[in-house]
Design a protein around this motif. Sequence first.
Motif, PDB file in Angstrom:
ATOM      1  N   ASP A 166       0.895  -1.924  -0.046  1.00 17.91           N
ATOM      2  CA  ASP A 166       0.706   0.177   0.182  1.00 17.91           C
ATOM      3  C   ASP A 166       0.447   1.385  -0.352  1.00 17.91           C
ATOM      4  O   ASP A 166       1.285   1.155  -0.776  1.00 17.91           O
ATOM      5  CB  ASP A 166      -0.633  -0.087   0.942  1.00 17.91           C
ATOM      6  N   THR A 167       0.851   2.149   0.917  1.00 20.75           N
ATOM      7  CA  THR A 167       1.609   3.033   1.045  1.00 20.75           C
ATOM      8  C   THR A 167       3.358   2.754   1.917  1.00 20.75           C
ATOM      9  O   THR A 167       3.686   3.835   2.273  1.00 20.75           O
ATOM     10  CB  THR A 167       1.649   4.885   1.774  1.00 20.75           C
ATOM     11  N   ILE A 174       8.484  12.512  -2.660  1.00 15.22           N
ATOM     12  CA  ILE A 174       7.267  11.402  -2.309  1.00 15.22           C
ATOM     13  C   ILE A 174       6.889  10.817  -1.022  1.00 15.22           C
ATOM     14  O   ILE A 174       5.828  10.499  -1.439  1.00 15.22           O
ATOM     15  CB  ILE A 174       7.037  10.403  -3.929  1.00 15.22           C
ATOM     16  N   GLY A 175       8.080  10.868  -0.574  1.00 17.93           N
ATOM     17  CA  GLY A 175       7.457  10.330   1.415  1.00 17.93           C
ATOM     18  C   GLY A 175       8.588  10.458   1.792  1.00 17.93           C
ATOM     19  O   GLY A 175       9.467  11.570   1.617  1.00 17.93           O
ATOM     20  N   ALA A 176       8.310   9.754   2.896  1.00 18.73           N
ATOM     21  CA  ALA A 176       9.554   9.892   3.801  1.00 18.73           C
ATOM     22  C   ALA A 176      10.344   8.294   4.789  1.00 18.73           C
ATOM     23  O   ALA A 176       9.488   7.624   4.424  1.00 18.73           O
ATOM     24  CB  ALA A 176       9.128  10.965   5.213  1.00 18.73           C
ATOM     25  N   PHE A 177      10.938   8.307   4.788  1.00 16.83           N
ATOM     26  CA  PHE A 177      11.717   6.969   5.137  1.00 16.83           C
ATOM     27  C   PHE A 177      11.908   7.158   6.624  1.00 16.83           C
ATOM     28  O   PHE A 177      11.858   8.478   7.382  1.00 16.83           O
ATOM     29  CB  PHE A 177      13.244   7.076   4.496  1.00 16.83           C
ATOM     30  N   ARG A 178      11.672   6.347   7.698  1.00 16.10           N
ATOM     31  CA  ARG A 178      10.761   6.632   9.214  1.00 16.10           C
ATOM     32  C   ARG A 178      11.734   5.802   9.633  1.00 16.10           C
ATOM     33  O   ARG A 178      12.180   6.275  10.741  1.00 16.10           O
ATOM     34  CB  ARG A 178      10.011   6.157   9.692  1.00 16.10           C
ATOM     35  N   GLU A 179      11.889   4.958   9.524  1.00 15.98           N
ATOM     36  CA  GLU A 179      12.923   3.425  10.129  1.00 15.98           C
ATOM     37  C   GLU A 179      14.515   2.894   9.198  1.00 15.98           C
ATOM     38  O   GLU A 179      13.899   2.745   8.547  1.00 15.98           O
ATOM     39  CB  GLU A 179      11.990   2.582  11.251  1.00 15.98           C
ATOM     40  N   ASP A 180      15.447   2.844  10.473  1.00 15.42           N
ATOM     41  CA  ASP A 180      16.466   2.545   9.779  1.00 15.42           C
ATOM     42  C   ASP A 180      17.148   0.934  10.412  1.00 15.42           C
ATOM     43  O   ASP A 180      18.012   2.100  11.769  1.00 15.42           O
ATOM     44  CB  ASP A 180      17.721   3.836   8.655  1.00 15.42           C
ATOM     45  N   SER A 224      16.827  -4.741   9.701  1.00 13.30           N
ATOM     46  CA  SER A 224      16.273  -5.551   8.139  1.00 13.30           C
ATOM     47  C   SER A 224      15.703  -5.160   6.828  1.00 13.30           C
ATOM     48  O   SER A 224      15.863  -5.825   5.918  1.00 13.30           O
ATOM     49  CB  SER A 224      15.412  -6.810   8.533  1.00 13.30           C
ATOM     50  N   ALA A 225      15.620  -4.686   7.108  1.00  9.39           N
ATOM     51  CA  ALA A 225      15.132  -2.927   6.464  1.00  9.39           C
ATOM     52  C   ALA A 225      15.505  -1.131   6.919  1.00  9.39           C
ATOM     53  O   ALA A 225      15.102  -1.074   7.414  1.00  9.39           O
ATOM     54  CB  ALA A 225      13.515  -3.453   5.467  1.00  9.39           C
ATOM     55  N   THR A 226      15.265  -0.481   5.425  1.00 11.82           N
ATOM     56  CA  THR A 226      15.061   0.832   5.736  1.00 11.82           C
ATOM     57  C   THR A 226      13.545   0.894   5.413  1.00 11.82           C
ATOM     58  O   THR A 226      12.615   0.598   4.381  1.00 11.82           O
ATOM     59  CB  THR A 226      15.797   1.800   4.746  1.00 11.82           C
ATOM     60  N   VAL A 227      12.653   1.349   6.233  1.00 10.26           N
ATOM     61  CA  VAL A 227      10.659   1.069   5.997  1.00 10.26           C
ATOM     62  C   VAL A 227      10.180   3.277   6.051  1.00 10.26           C
ATOM     63  O   VAL A 227      10.944   4.019   6.566  1.00 10.26           O
ATOM     64  CB  VAL A 227      10.167   1.080   7.382  1.00 10.26           C
ATOM     65  N   GLY A 228      10.062   3.682   5.063  1.00  9.33           N
ATOM     66  CA  GLY A 228       8.966   5.078   4.645  1.00  9.33           C
ATOM     67  C   GLY A 228       8.226   4.746   4.121  1.00  9.33           C
ATOM     68  O   GLY A 228       7.077   3.245   3.978  1.00  9.33           O
ATOM     69  N   ARG A 229       7.650   5.717   4.355  1.00  7.72           N
ATOM     70  CA  ARG A 229       5.675   5.812   4.165  1.00  7.72           C
ATOM     71  C   ARG A 229       5.185   6.842   2.845  1.00  7.72           C
ATOM     72  O   ARG A 229       6.284   8.132   3.170  1.00  7.72           O
ATOM     73  CB  ARG A 229       4.873   5.585   4.494  1.00  7.72           C
ATOM     74  N   VAL A 230       4.839   6.256   1.410  1.00  5.04           N
ATOM     75  CA  VAL A 230       4.565   7.053   0.645  1.00  5.04           C
ATOM     76  C   VAL A 230       3.649   8.247   1.405  1.00  5.04           C
ATOM     77  O   VAL A 230       2.816   8.265   1.526  1.00  5.04           O
ATOM     78  CB  VAL A 230       4.000   6.428  -0.419  1.00  5.04           C
TER      79      VAL A 230
END
Length: 82
Positions: free
Chosen positions: A6-7, A51-57, A60-66
């Motif tokens: 999704d986002t 287009i969005g922002a990364f919130r967690e680094d 296992s991954a870098t996570v963001g939300r569009v």
Amino acid sequence: VTWVDDTEVFAFGHPFLGMGRIDLPMVNAEVIHTLADLSGSVKLARTGAEIGAFREDRLSATVGRVGDLARCVEAAVRGRWG
């Protein structure tokens, strides 16, 4: 990008900087060329609109939300070149 749900965006499949909670802009990009090297390859890219922002680094991954926007500070760089 490793996975889109999704986002939610999961990028890299490994940490980017290993900083935990982050607030970094996510932008469109076009990879122009990959410089292959046994000690670590590098991608040359042209960036586009935010287009969005990364919130967690995390490990296992870098996570963001569009659709989110990262908090940024406007800065200007001036110098005497040439």
